[in-house]
Enzyme design. Structure first.
Site, PDB file in Angstrom:
ATOM      1  N   HIS A 136       0.863  -1.189   0.000  1.00 39.09           N
ATOM      2  CA  HIS A 136       0.000   0.000   0.000  1.00 39.09           C
ATOM      3  C   HIS A 136       0.905   1.247   0.000  1.00 39.09           C
ATOM      4  O   HIS A 136       0.978   1.982   0.971  1.00 39.09           O
ATOM      5  CB  HIS A 136      -0.898  -0.028   1.239  1.00 39.09           C
ATOM      6  CG  HIS A 136      -2.106   0.859   1.155  1.00 39.09           C
ATOM      7  ND1 HIS A 136      -2.395   1.650   0.058  1.00 39.09           N
ATOM      8  CD2 HIS A 136      -3.101   1.092   2.048  1.00 39.09           C
ATOM      9  CE1 HIS A 136      -3.513   2.319   0.289  1.00 39.09           C
ATOM     10  NE2 HIS A 136      -3.963   1.998   1.480  1.00 39.09           N
TER      11      HIS A 136
ATOM     12  N   ASP B 275      -2.820  -1.771  12.347  1.00 40.14           N
ATOM     13  CA  ASP B 275      -3.773  -1.916  11.246  1.00 40.14           C
ATOM     14  C   ASP B 275      -4.673  -3.100  11.598  1.00 40.14           C
ATOM     15  O   ASP B 275      -4.390  -3.853  12.544  1.00 40.14           O
ATOM     16  CB  ASP B 275      -3.011  -2.161   9.925  1.00 40.14           C
ATOM     17  CG  ASP B 275      -3.925  -2.298   8.709  1.00 40.14           C
ATOM     18  OD1 ASP B 275      -5.093  -1.832   8.775  1.00 40.14           O
ATOM     19  OD2 ASP B 275      -3.486  -2.880   7.689  1.00 40.14           O
TER      20      ASP B 275
HETATM   21  N1  NVA Z   1      -4.597  -4.042   5.584  1.00 42.57           N
HETATM   22  C1  NVA Z   1      -5.875  -3.453   5.233  1.00 42.57           C
HETATM   23  C2  NVA Z   1      -5.669  -2.007   4.901  1.00 42.57           C
HETATM   24  C3  NVA Z   1      -6.920  -1.261   4.521  1.00 42.57           C
HETATM   25  C4  NVA Z   1      -6.632   0.166   4.137  1.00 42.57           C
HETATM   26  C5  NVA Z   1      -6.495  -4.200   4.080  1.00 42.57           C
HETATM   27  O1  NVA Z   1      -5.753  -4.601   3.166  1.00 42.57           O
HETATM   28  O2  NVA Z   1      -7.711  -4.416   4.073  1.00 42.57           O
HETATM   29  N1   CP Z   2      -6.349   3.645   4.413  1.00 38.85           N
HETATM   30  C1   CP Z   2      -7.057   3.373   3.308  1.00 38.85           C
HETATM   31  O1   CP Z   2      -6.510   2.959   2.289  1.00 38.85           O
HETATM   32  O2   CP Z   2      -8.378   3.622   3.420  1.00 38.85           O
HETATM   33  P1   CP Z   2      -9.503   3.161   2.353  1.00 38.85           P
HETATM   34  O3   CP Z   2      -9.463   1.642   2.343  1.00 38.85           O
HETATM   35  O4   CP Z   2     -10.775   3.693   2.882  1.00 38.85           O
HETATM   36  O5   CP Z   2      -9.143   3.699   1.020  1.00 38.85           O
END
Ligand code: NVA
Ligand code: CP
Length: 332
Positions: free
Chosen positions: A128, A221
């Site tokens: 990310h 997270d």
């Molecule tokens: N680790 C989480 C982050 C969401 C922004 C996911 O991948 O769902």
């Molecule tokens: N942190 C983040 O990526 O948030 P969303 O999943 O809402 O885009």
């Protein structure tokens, strides 16, 4: 090869500084480098912050964002990811996507390489990067850029996509990191080697207290990421004891901040008291998502022009990314 941002280390350290410089407003107003250009935003998963920060960053830079839910285009069902990407590249200067599998992004980037259309990762199961850029921007905003070693980042929880990109970004700007995860949910040897390869420092432990002791940033997270819903009950059991609560945060430095990429599950990975408490900087962090995207898109727009332009931060030339530049015209 056309530039891409599939993880944060697709940027050089110097390029990351350019992106952070734009995000922090440390450079002259970049103007409207996306004037008249389209930016496609494809989502295979839900999103609040990423979609809205991207759309508003594109608008701020003079471009036109088009958000596409994956069901509309049917990645690998209606047509292949490659054909979706190549078609979007006929209309857009940049293609961004949030995908289930990181390999889908690699295929899209490969399909657009010849066209000079960059692909940006808006979250995959592996990375990310846009979040990590906002995270570093937030740490610098609140602590200043002068001594990155003074504020180590302690990540408590799943060594997931968010952790991986954060650890890489931290390594690139000299911030030491620690990560505390239950057995089976920590970094791989490959993760650690990648961080160390960037000159980074990472302490790996299964003890949240060891990770957080004296830290400048406490980060967590969700325990169950999007796409892992079937593992939720097993993960809830595995992560018991890894909640970022008031007692844990009390072990951090007296000026420590708490970050969370959001969405948060109060009472699971973080208590409501910590998330809403005086150490929490999660809303500054969320706001920085838009500034980070201004930085990413500005960098791509400058790097994408056919003639190298001077980097707005370093003054050095940024090489063009590919044969056609970020503008889709002329890619054949
Ligand atoms: N680790 C989480 C982050 C969401 C922004 C996911 O991948 O769902
Ligand atoms: N942190 C983040 O990526 O948030 P969303 O999943 O809402 O885009």
């Amino acid at each position: 090869m056309t530039r891409r941002l599939l993880d944060v280390d697709d940027l050089s350290v110097e390029e990351l500084e350019t992106v952070l410089g734009v995000a922090a407003g440390r450079v002259p107003d970049p103007g409207r480098p996306l004037d008249g250009k389209g930016v496609a935003l494809v989502f295979e998963k839900a999103s609040n912050r990423t979609r809205n920060s991207c759309e508003m960053a594109v608008v701020a830079l003079g471009g036109h964002p088009v958000t596409i839910q994956s069901a509309e285009v049917g990645i690998d069902s209606r047509e292949s990811a490659e054909d979706v990407a190549r078609s979007l590249g006929c209309f857009h200067s940049i293609v961004c996507a949030r995908v289930m599998a990181h390999g889908t992004l690699e295929r899209m980037a490969g399909a657009l390489d010849h066209a000079g259309v960059p692909v940006v990762n808006l979250l995959s199961d592996r990375a990310h990067p846009c979040q990590a850029i906002a995270d570093v921007a937030t740490i610098r905003q609140l602590f200043g850029p002068d001594d990155p070693t003074a504020h180590p980042v302690a990540f408590v929880g799943d060594a997931n996509n968010v952790w991986r990109s954060l650890a890489l970004a931290a390594a690139m700007v000299g911030i030491p990191t620690r990560v505390a995860s239950p057995p089976g949910f920590g970094p791989t040897d490959e993760d650690v080697a990648r961080i160390v390869g960037l000159g980074g420092e990472v302490v790996v432990t299964d003890d949240p207290r060891e990770a957080v002791a004296g830290a400048g940033v406490v980060y967590t997270d969700v325990w169950t990421s999007m796409g892992q819903e079937s593992e939720r009950s097993a993960r809830l059991a595995a992560f018991a004891g890894y909640t970022v609560d008031e007692d844990l945060v009390a072990l951090a430095a007296s000026d420590a901040i708490v970050l969370h990429c959001l969405p948060a599950h109060r009472g699971e990975e973080i208590t409501a008291g910590v998330l809403e408490g005086p150490r929490s900087a999660v809303w500054e962090q969320a706001a920085n998502r838009m500034h980070a995207m201004r930085g990413v898109f500005t960098w791509l727009a400058y790097a994408g022009l056919r003639e190298p332009l001077d980097d707005p931060v370093t003054g050095r030339s940024i090489p063009a990314p590919g044969p056609g530049g970020a503008d889709h015209r002329g890619h054949r």
